[in-house]
Write an enzyme that holds these catalytic residues in place. Structure first.
Site, PDB file in Angstrom:
ATOM      1  N   SER A  59       8.595 -52.111  46.003  1.00 62.33           N
ATOM      2  CA  SER A  59       8.186 -52.562  44.619  1.00 62.33           C
ATOM      3  C   SER A  59       7.045 -53.236  44.824  1.00 62.33           C
ATOM      4  O   SER A  59       6.288 -53.614  43.860  1.00 62.33           O
ATOM      5  CB  SER A  59       9.265 -53.269  43.829  1.00 62.33           C
ATOM      6  OG  SER A  59       9.648 -54.550  44.627  1.00 62.33           O
ATOM      7  N   LYS A  95       8.243 -60.954  44.030  1.00 64.36           N
ATOM      8  CA  LYS A  95       7.360 -60.182  42.925  1.00 64.36           C
ATOM      9  C   LYS A  95       6.140 -61.035  42.986  1.00 64.36           C
ATOM     10  O   LYS A  95       6.130 -62.281  43.724  1.00 64.36           O
ATOM     11  CB  LYS A  95       8.083 -60.057  41.663  1.00 64.36           C
ATOM     12  CG  LYS A  95       9.470 -59.325  41.870  1.00 64.36           C
ATOM     13  CD  LYS A  95       9.103 -58.025  41.719  1.00 64.36           C
ATOM     14  CE  LYS A  95      10.601 -57.204  41.849  1.00 64.36           C
ATOM     15  NZ  LYS A  95      10.456 -55.870  41.830  1.00 64.36           N
TER      16      LYS A  95
END
Length: 204
Positions: A59, A95
């Site tokens: 991701s 993230k």
């Protein structure tokens, strides 16, 4: 003398820096170096919450790769563009912070907009293949988090199931464990991990 200019074959030799990396960071020296660096870091930064994590998914590509080993530090506050590790819904995620309390975000034509202004993101893998046409305001005490591999990341771009109210999946600022500061493995990519100051075209 054979007429060969001095140092004519220098291009065939590795620079000293390359030799140092190979000797000190190669096996088994690499393990010793990591232990030494980690010991010094814990001694110097332990009170600031130094912790270590491994990237579990794609991701955050291309910035971070699966299996990258990272060091994080806790900071009193975090900024847009910071790469952070957070404990969210019972699991650790890595993230990038895209929005902070009060920010209004949306995604149009594959690009992120903050408070109605285009935000430059040179680090993302590819333009976003989705839209957030209705502007989303980040609530107090929360953040809007995204993976750099936007089309293959479970993050705030996703809406929760109806049982959760259908809102975007914001993260809480107090869920942040720390900002990623260093990648110590693999050796070929070891070094400081820099956050990117994420601002809109108005510079805010």
């Amino acid at each position: 003398m054979d007429g060969t200019p001095p140092h004519a074959d220098a291009r065939n030799h590795k620079p000293e820096r390359g030799i140092f990396r190979e000797v000190v960071l190669g096996k088994p020296g690499g393990y010793a170096a990591i232990i030494l660096l980690a010991s010094l870091a814990v001694y110097g930064f332990g009170p600031r919450g130094l912790r270590f994590f491994m990237v579990p998914s794609i991701s955050m590509e291309p910035t971070l790769q699966v299996g990258d080993m990272l060091a994080t530090l806790r900071y009193p506050e975090y900024h847009r563009g910071d790469i952070v590790v957070m404990r969210h819904d019972g699991e650790y995620l890595v993230k990038r912070i895209a929005g902070l309390p009060g920010d209004v975000l949306n995604v149009v034509d594959g690009a992120l907009f903050i408070d109605g202004k285009y935000a430059s993101e040179p680090y993302i893998k590819e333009p976003m293949g989705y839209v957030i046409d209705q502007p989303v305001q980040v609530p107090e005490g929360q953040m809007f988090f995204l993976g750099d591999n936007r089309n293959h990341s479970e993050d705030s771009s996703m809406e929760r199931a109806k049982g959760f109210g259908g809102d975007h999946d914001f993260g809480k600022l107090d869920e942040v464990v720390g900002r990623v500061i260093f990648r110590y493995y693999p050796y070929s990519r070891w070094g400081r991990v820099r956050s990117y100051p994420l601002v809109n075209t108005a510079g805010v």
